[in-house]
Scaffold this motif. Structure first.
Motif, PDB file in Angstrom:
ATOM      1  N   CYS A   3       0.846  -1.183   0.000  1.00  0.00           N
ATOM      2  CA  CYS A   3       0.000   0.000   0.000  1.00  0.00           C
ATOM      3  C   CYS A   3       0.885   1.239   0.000  1.00  0.00           C
ATOM      4  N   ASN A   4       0.263   2.394  -0.133  1.00  0.00           N
ATOM      5  CA  ASN A   4       0.974   3.665  -0.199  1.00  0.00           C
ATOM      6  C   ASN A   4       0.460   4.567   0.927  1.00  0.00           C
ATOM      7  N   ALA A  35      -2.840   7.042   0.870  1.00  0.00           N
ATOM      8  CA  ALA A  35      -3.959   6.767   1.775  1.00  0.00           C
ATOM      9  C   ALA A  35      -4.359   8.038   2.519  1.00  0.00           C
ATOM     10  N   GLY A  85      -6.247   3.113   3.466  1.00  0.00           N
ATOM     11  CA  GLY A  85      -5.567   2.461   2.365  1.00  0.00           C
ATOM     12  C   GLY A  85      -5.533   0.954   2.460  1.00  0.00           C
ATOM     13  N   CYS A  86      -6.223   0.394   3.474  1.00  0.00           N
ATOM     14  CA  CYS A  86      -6.181  -1.041   3.721  1.00  0.00           C
ATOM     15  C   CYS A  86      -7.558  -1.545   4.130  1.00  0.00           C
ATOM     16  N   CYS A 123      -1.863   0.942   6.961  1.00  0.00           N
ATOM     17  CA  CYS A 123      -0.848   1.023   5.907  1.00  0.00           C
ATOM     18  C   CYS A 123       0.461   1.476   6.544  1.00  0.00           C
ATOM     19  N   CYS A 125      -0.079  -3.342   4.198  1.00  0.00           N
ATOM     20  CA  CYS A 125      -1.230  -3.358   5.090  1.00  0.00           C
ATOM     21  C   CYS A 125      -0.964  -4.373   6.200  1.00  0.00           C
TER      22      CYS A 125
END
Length: 235
Positions: free
Chosen positions: A32-33, A37, A44-45, A51, A94
């Protein structure tokens, strides 16, 4: 030099994502970023996962001060992309948090698989340093002095390579995180850029790691396979 000197090296463009291996680790699920996010206003997860940046880079090339918050001396310094600065990272995984962690966000401890055994033992407190993403053999490698290796921030400053979408697993591809961290101080910006790296310089502290070949160094004829008897993930 000013920040504008590096504008061409961090060329604007879409970053092409690359498929990464499924790590044989119990906690992370997928990449993830953290910075993206934050921009999107979400985690983002999925579910309750966080994340978490897997980048241990710290100011001045020092060791991150995870176990001694606020310390800034010749050995330990502030993390650039993890712990308090997790949101400046473009690289992470994540993670289902809730375990004991010295990081303020409860994330696992980031580490660099290329650190010495002693440094890994100190930062990981007896655990191993597990690389969390494979290098992209076509895009993350450069040749320097007749040898192939993974690109890093020093190569940007020496103009041996650009950054941006040129590489596949590079941290902070457009220097947005470094720009925020440096707060207008050009020396701090240059130092942050120097600490940037690709997948082979990032990982988490865990018990038991998958074996991963350095596909950049593997291009050299004298490379010695490190995964003999234990195939690297995705190979």
């Amino acid at each position: 030099k000013t920040a504008l000197t590096y504008a061409a090296l961090f060329s604007v463009g879409a970053v092409t994502s690359v498929a990464c291996f499924e790590p044989e680790l119990s906690i992370p699920s997928f990449r993830c970023n953290p910075a993206q996010a934050l921009k999107n206003g979400d985690n983002g997860c999925p579910g309750e996962e966080t994340c978490c940046s897997d980048d241990p880079a710290a100011v001045g090339g020092k060791l991150p001060n995870y176990h001694m918050p606020g310390t800034n001396n010749d050995v330990y310094g502030a993390p650039l992309f993890s712990d308090n600065n997790n949101a400046l990272s473009t690289q992470g995984m994540c993670v289902q948090t809730g375990f004991v962690s010295p990081l303020v966000n409860g994330c696992p401890i980031p580490c660099n698989p290329k650190w010495s055994a002693g440094t890994i033992a100190e930062i990981c407190q007896g655990q191993q340093c597990c690389q969390t993403q494979e290098l992209d053999a076509a895009r993350d490698c450069i040749m320097v002095d007749g040898k192939w290796r993974a690109a890093n921030g020093s190569d940007i400053l020496a103009k041996r390579t650009g950054w941006g979408p040129q590489h596949a697993t590079n941290q902070d591809p457009f220097a947005e995180g470094c720009t925020v961290f440096s707060q207008g101080n050009n020396d701090s910006l240059v130092d942050c850029i120097e600490q940037l790296g690709v997948a082979s310089s990032r990982g988490f502290c865990f018990d038991g790691c998958p074996c991963i070949e350095d596909v950049c160094e593997q291009k050299n004829p004298d490379y010695q396979l490190r995964c003999v008897g234990a195939p690297a993930p995705g190979v």
